[in-house]
Motif scaffolding. Sequence first.
Motif, mmCIF file in Angstrom:
data_model
loop_
_atom_site.group_PDB
_atom_site.id
_atom_site.type_symbol
_atom_site.label_atom_id
_atom_site.label_comp_id
_atom_site.label_asym_id
_atom_site.label_seq_id
_atom_site.Cartn_x
_atom_site.Cartn_y
_atom_site.Cartn_z
ATOM 1 N N ARG A 53 0.879 -0.911 -0.096
ATOM 2 C CA ARG A 53 0.311 0.346 0.494
ATOM 3 C C ARG A 53 0.797 1.130 -0.368
ATOM 4 N NH1 ARG A 53 -2.062 -4.172 3.108
ATOM 5 N NH2 ARG A 53 -4.509 -4.481 2.469
ATOM 6 N N VAL A 55 0.491 4.219 1.457
ATOM 7 C CA VAL A 55 -0.219 4.014 2.829
ATOM 8 C C VAL A 55 -0.379 2.874 3.745
ATOM 9 C CG1 VAL A 55 -0.060 7.018 2.359
ATOM 10 C CG2 VAL A 55 -2.545 5.577 2.314
ATOM 11 N N HIS A 56 -0.734 3.250 4.938
ATOM 12 C CA HIS A 56 -0.742 1.952 5.181
ATOM 13 C C HIS A 56 -0.168 0.930 5.408
ATOM 14 C CE1 HIS A 56 -3.084 5.281 7.671
ATOM 15 N NE2 HIS A 56 -4.206 5.481 6.797
ATOM 16 N N ARG A 98 -8.856 -3.569 9.256
ATOM 17 C CA ARG A 98 -7.475 -4.234 9.538
ATOM 18 C C ARG A 98 -6.871 -2.614 10.421
ATOM 19 N NH1 ARG A 98 -3.488 -1.727 5.732
ATOM 20 N NH2 ARG A 98 -1.569 -2.806 5.755
ATOM 21 N N GLY A 133 -11.015 4.510 9.195
ATOM 22 C CA GLY A 133 -10.675 5.759 10.481
ATOM 23 C C GLY A 133 -9.634 5.820 10.786
ATOM 24 N N ASN A 134 -9.367 6.688 11.574
ATOM 25 C CA ASN A 134 -7.865 6.275 12.055
ATOM 26 C C ASN A 134 -8.228 6.019 13.578
ATOM 27 O OD1 ASN A 134 -6.461 6.323 9.931
ATOM 28 N ND2 ASN A 134 -6.062 8.953 10.169
ATOM 29 N N PHE A 139 -7.996 15.313 11.509
ATOM 30 C CA PHE A 139 -6.472 14.475 10.881
ATOM 31 C C PHE A 139 -5.780 16.206 9.070
ATOM 32 C CE2 PHE A 139 -5.243 13.530 5.566
ATOM 33 C CZ PHE A 139 -4.278 12.029 6.451
ATOM 34 N N ALA A 144 -8.231 17.260 -0.255
ATOM 35 C CA ALA A 144 -7.458 15.644 -0.666
ATOM 36 C C ALA A 144 -6.263 15.679 -2.070
ATOM 37 C CB ALA A 144 -8.627 15.154 -1.584
ATOM 38 N N PHE A 147 -3.704 15.426 -0.602
ATOM 39 C CA PHE A 147 -2.802 14.082 0.240
ATOM 40 C C PHE A 147 -1.692 13.598 -0.731
ATOM 41 C CE2 PHE A 147 -2.527 9.787 0.725
ATOM 42 C CZ PHE A 147 -3.022 9.850 2.016
ATOM 43 N N VAL A 204 -13.041 10.517 11.818
ATOM 44 C CA VAL A 204 -12.619 11.624 11.259
ATOM 45 C C VAL A 204 -13.105 12.125 10.040
ATOM 46 C CG1 VAL A 204 -10.237 12.764 9.944
ATOM 47 C CG2 VAL A 204 -10.358 10.522 11.754
ATOM 48 N N PHE A 321 -10.074 -1.898 2.054
ATOM 49 C CA PHE A 321 -11.080 -0.846 1.659
ATOM 50 C C PHE A 321 -11.575 0.505 1.400
ATOM 51 C CE2 PHE A 321 -9.357 -3.299 5.534
ATOM 52 C CZ PHE A 321 -9.997 -3.490 6.389
ATOM 53 N N MET A 337 -12.309 16.095 1.523
ATOM 54 C CA MET A 337 -11.358 14.888 1.740
ATOM 55 C C MET A 337 -11.932 13.669 1.119
ATOM 56 S SD MET A 337 -8.092 16.005 3.228
ATOM 57 C CE MET A 337 -8.074 14.059 4.686
ATOM 58 N N ARG A 341 -10.721 10.425 -0.630
ATOM 59 C CA ARG A 341 -10.335 9.320 -1.320
ATOM 60 C C ARG A 341 -10.997 8.590 -1.690
ATOM 61 N NH1 ARG A 341 -11.719 8.832 5.709
ATOM 62 N NH2 ARG A 341 -9.875 6.932 5.068
ATOM 63 N N TYR A 345 -9.275 5.335 -2.771
ATOM 64 C CA TYR A 345 -9.291 4.000 -2.409
ATOM 65 C C TYR A 345 -9.273 2.715 -3.440
ATOM 66 C CZ TYR A 345 -8.762 5.466 2.007
ATOM 67 O OH TYR A 345 -8.289 6.884 2.774
ATOM 68 N N GLN A 349 -7.072 0.365 -5.546
ATOM 69 C CA GLN A 349 -6.911 -1.530 -5.063
ATOM 70 C C GLN A 349 -6.705 -2.136 -6.823
ATOM 71 O OE1 GLN A 349 -9.843 -0.230 -2.883
ATOM 72 N NE2 GLN A 349 -8.718 0.060 -1.195
ATOM 73 N N ARG A 352 -3.297 -2.291 -7.353
ATOM 74 C CA ARG A 352 -1.942 -3.245 -6.043
ATOM 75 C C ARG A 352 -2.390 -4.305 -6.051
ATOM 76 N NH1 ARG A 352 -2.708 -4.153 -0.908
ATOM 77 N NH2 ARG A 352 -4.643 -3.248 -0.592
#
Length: 540
Positions: A53, A55-56, A98, A133-134, A139, A144, A147, A204, A321, A337, A341, A345, A349, A352
């Motif tokens: 990923r 990020v994360h 996750r 979320g976080n 944030f 966005a 980012f 968030v 996600f 934002m 997002r 995502y 994906q 990825r």
Amino acid sequence: MTDDRPVLTTRQGHPVYDNQNQRTVGARGPATLENYHFIEKLSHFDRERIPERVVHARGATAFGYFEAHGTVGDRPVAELTRAKLFQEKGKRTELAIRFSTVAGGRDSSEVARDPRGFAVKFYTEDGNWDLVGNNLAVFFIRDAIKFPDFIHSQKPDPKTFERQVANRVFDFISQTPEALHMISIVFSPRGIPASYRHQQGFGVNTYKWVNAAGETTLVKYHWIPKQGVKSLTAEDAAKIQATELGSHTKDLYESIEAGDFPEWELNVQLMDDHDHSELDFDPLDDTKVWPEEVFPLHPVGRMVLDRTPENFFLENEQIAFGTGVLVDGLDFSDDKMLVGRTFSYSDTQRYRVGPNYLQLPVNQPKGTTVATNQRDGQMSYAVDGGQNPHINYEPSLLGGAVEGPKPDHDELGPEIRGRLTRKRIDRTNDYQQAGEHYLLIEQWERDDMVANFIDALGQCDRMIQERMVWHLLMCEDELGLRVGEGIGLSPDDVRHLEPLPTQTLTDDEKARLSNLGKNGPRDVTGKVMTHCVPNERVTA
Ligand code: HEM
């Protein structure tokens, strides 16, 4: 050796009788090219990684269930949302979660100072709902478009690959005053949770709930751990990562395997769906919390994690996600934002994991039948349950899937009008909640935050240090004075700095600036620490 062990085979199902020696002409070689077993084995190995990923990258997955209360405060939940998973008391919905760190690579330290991802996939009867979320309530940025720049500043230098984290991070932050609130939390002990089990979770961004009549309400989500919130100081984290980089994954796995199932209460904050001009912040601004004394938390259900993955790659690396993954009764707000997002995502994906990532078992909806007219593509695997083998289009007289029932009416949210533009929101108010956060946390957390800022800013160029002390003084005198003292800067050293060209200060902020370092503490009488339940220090 026991007789019940399976015989090793190739992927084609051919038994392998020699897994030690490749086929060669004579014992010393050369090798032959038609050696199917050998070539299949190496070429599969060559493809065993997918891109991590962006990020994360480092994370840990677990499974469990959500159990609804059926109410929001003393009202039935149906008055606010028609989402089925919330309706009946005791109703259970399967879920996957996750947890992750953000900035580091796939094998990086899990006790780094960093937000933690808190992404939940509910497998509801209406299809999947992802709440991505976080562990921290706000944030760093509110649009966005910023980012990729923000994330680049957190990553290594693209030429030397050196992680001069502090100078890059604070270079960006010093030019991004909206990040001050988040930075004040990340540099407090909450920036290093003791484990994934001992942290809060937040949606968030602001979302909407929609009831059966189409009426909309703004909503923010909060997860509160029944295990309590526990954090580490940088010193204790250093001791842990000296011997174990994956301490959080290990802790989560071992506690669930031992039958010690972690649990969180899901709470919501609610606001009527309009722009709330009476507030000194914008309800769609993800750099702000909604004050809890005005917008109380209401519990709506609990989450229990009681199962670990069967296979890390299948269920942790390939789980996907997205903020666009909503079910009927839950909707987006106009938060700038959130829209970015939602694009990002599923876009990443498809790259990825692959275009058919939603066919993988961990990503497939479970409580409902899928019947799309999408077919084919790389690694297409599942035949949709509701699929007509011949008719892959709609409309059709011959068969195939048909449209579901239409809602009786449109949503009744506010009508939006405006010219196309590129503008910052009004009501930026970048410093107030950061300053209040400093004043409302406990003394040990304040001291830790100051020490962490001194340590990180001590590694930065002078011009970055000066601007950061200026910002911290704008948040709260005591914070700016203590950090400034630690790196040898007084208010007089930074007083000459003008507001950033991107900033429009309010009258209050102009007054603070003219009195930099001498404003005295902000008034926090009657305020509660909205986003933070008490925090316990864990020593390593
Ligand atoms: C515009 C801002 C943002 C963009 C463009 C963005 C983009 C991304 C991308 C591309 C990924 C990798 C997804 C994957 O490879 O499967 C990701 C992961 C993630 N993001 Fe964001 N993100 C943004 C803001 C946020 C915010 C505000 C939060 C928290 C509320 C957040 C939480 C997460 C989490 C938890 C993951 C990991 C999901 C997982 O475990 O697979 N992101 N983000």
